[in-house]
Design an enzyme around this catalytic site. Structure first.
Site, PDB file in Angstrom:
ATOM      1  N   GLY A 170      -8.811 -15.143  10.465  1.00  0.00           N
ATOM      2  CA  GLY A 170      -7.963 -16.280  10.133  1.00  0.00           C
ATOM      3  C   GLY A 170      -8.283 -16.818   8.756  1.00  0.00           C
ATOM      4  O   GLY A 170      -8.980 -16.176   7.970  1.00  0.00           O
ATOM      5  N   ASN A 171      -7.754 -17.991   8.460  1.00  0.00           N
ATOM      6  CA  ASN A 171      -8.034 -18.619   7.175  1.00  0.00           C
ATOM      7  C   ASN A 171      -8.037 -20.137   7.341  1.00  0.00           C
ATOM      8  O   ASN A 171      -7.795 -20.656   8.434  1.00  0.00           O
ATOM      9  CB  ASN A 171      -7.028 -18.157   6.117  1.00  0.00           C
ATOM     10  CG  ASN A 171      -5.608 -18.525   6.479  1.00  0.00           C
ATOM     11  OD1 ASN A 171      -5.246 -19.696   6.504  1.00  0.00           O
ATOM     12  ND2 ASN A 171      -4.798 -17.516   6.793  1.00  0.00           N
ATOM     13  N   ALA A 172      -8.311 -20.836   6.260  1.00  0.00           N
ATOM     14  CA  ALA A 172      -8.590 -22.274   6.331  1.00  0.00           C
ATOM     15  C   ALA A 172      -7.342 -23.151   6.377  1.00  0.00           C
ATOM     16  O   ALA A 172      -7.447 -24.379   6.431  1.00  0.00           O
ATOM     17  CB  ALA A 172      -9.462 -22.685   5.138  1.00  0.00           C
TER      18      ALA A 172
END
Ligand code: CTP
Ligand code: CA
Length: 227
Positions: free
Chosen positions: A33-35
């Site tokens: 995933g990412n932020a």
């Protein structure tokens, strides 16, 4: 609190917005995933709704509540986002791709949980390129006059180099506008203030905005909304 102004500026218009970070599955319970929290995309959806638009929010993982009065289409992965966006863009007047789409996904997704005793001390994951949703929408333009807007979050603090990256990116994507913002470990994500620069396809700066994501969203719509 500031009560948003409600207008009919986008009445009769369909606005498609993507938001949040995609999650690319490794196994049934794990992902890359990412932020991204989705807060800027959600703020844009609210702003477009408050101008009377029919708003469709293509939602990857959101860490903020989806707005009411907006149709939410879940799209957890880049491929799901491409599928949903391709359908929903067909009759959209304005498309804003604020989602953080993973550039790569695991080449394979395990059917059952990965187990350490079967893997050992090192796990190597092969990643393959994801489709580019924004470039695909911009290349297809089903509706004449449709405006397509991309976002670019860059870890580049030099304003000149940030702009140069943006100019290269908008040309590569074929979008009409690109919203540029600087991000880092400590900035750009979540509910705080933000600062953006908007460029057009010629690379010219058409506007800048800073402040709460809601006011930045309103400023972005002022710059890109078809009249
Ligand atoms: N985007 C997309 N599909 C992808 C990757 C990005 O639609 N597979 C969209 C994002 O939603 C955003 C814009 O493209 O609107 C720019 O994303 P960004 O990650 O900055 O651009 P990339 O082309 O992926 O370039 P980079 O290598 O800098 O990540
Ligand atoms: Ca990317």
């Amino acid at each position: 609190t500031v009560v948003p102004e409600v207008t009919d500026q986008l009445a009769g218009r369909k606005v498609l917005i993507s938001a949040g970070g995609t999650r690319e599955p490794l196994d049934p319970v794990r992902f890359l995933g990412n932020a991204s929290t989705g807060s800027q995309g959600v703020a844009l959806a609210e702003a477009a709704r408050d101008r009377g638009a029919e708003v469709v929010l293509i939602a990857a993982n959101l860490e903020v509540p989806a707005p009411i009065g907006v149709r939410v289409v879940p799209a957890p992965t880049a491929q799901a986002m491409l599928d949903a966006a391709s359908v929903e863009a067909a009759d959209a007047d304005l498309v804003i791709m604020a989602a953080a789409v993973a550039d790569y996904r695991p080449a394979t997704t395990a059917e059952t949980k990965l187990k350490k005793d079967e893997i050992g001390d090192v796990l190597t994951v092969e990643l393959v390129r994801n489709p580019d949703v924004l470039a695909s929408i911009a290349a297809n333009r089903p509706r004449p006059g449709q405006v397509v807007v991309g976002f670019a979050a860059e870890t580049e603090s030099d304003a000149g180099r940030l702009l140069a990256l943006g100019r290269e990116k908008i040309a590569r994507k074929g979008a009409d506008f690109l919203v540029l913002n600087e991000v880092g470990f400590d900035r750009g994500f979540g509910p705080g203030a933000t600062a953006v620069t908007v460029i057009d396809r010629s690379g010219a700066v058409v506007g800048e905005a800073r402040g709460a994501k809601s006011s930045v969203a309103a400023a972005i719509l002022d710059l890109v909304a078809p009249s």
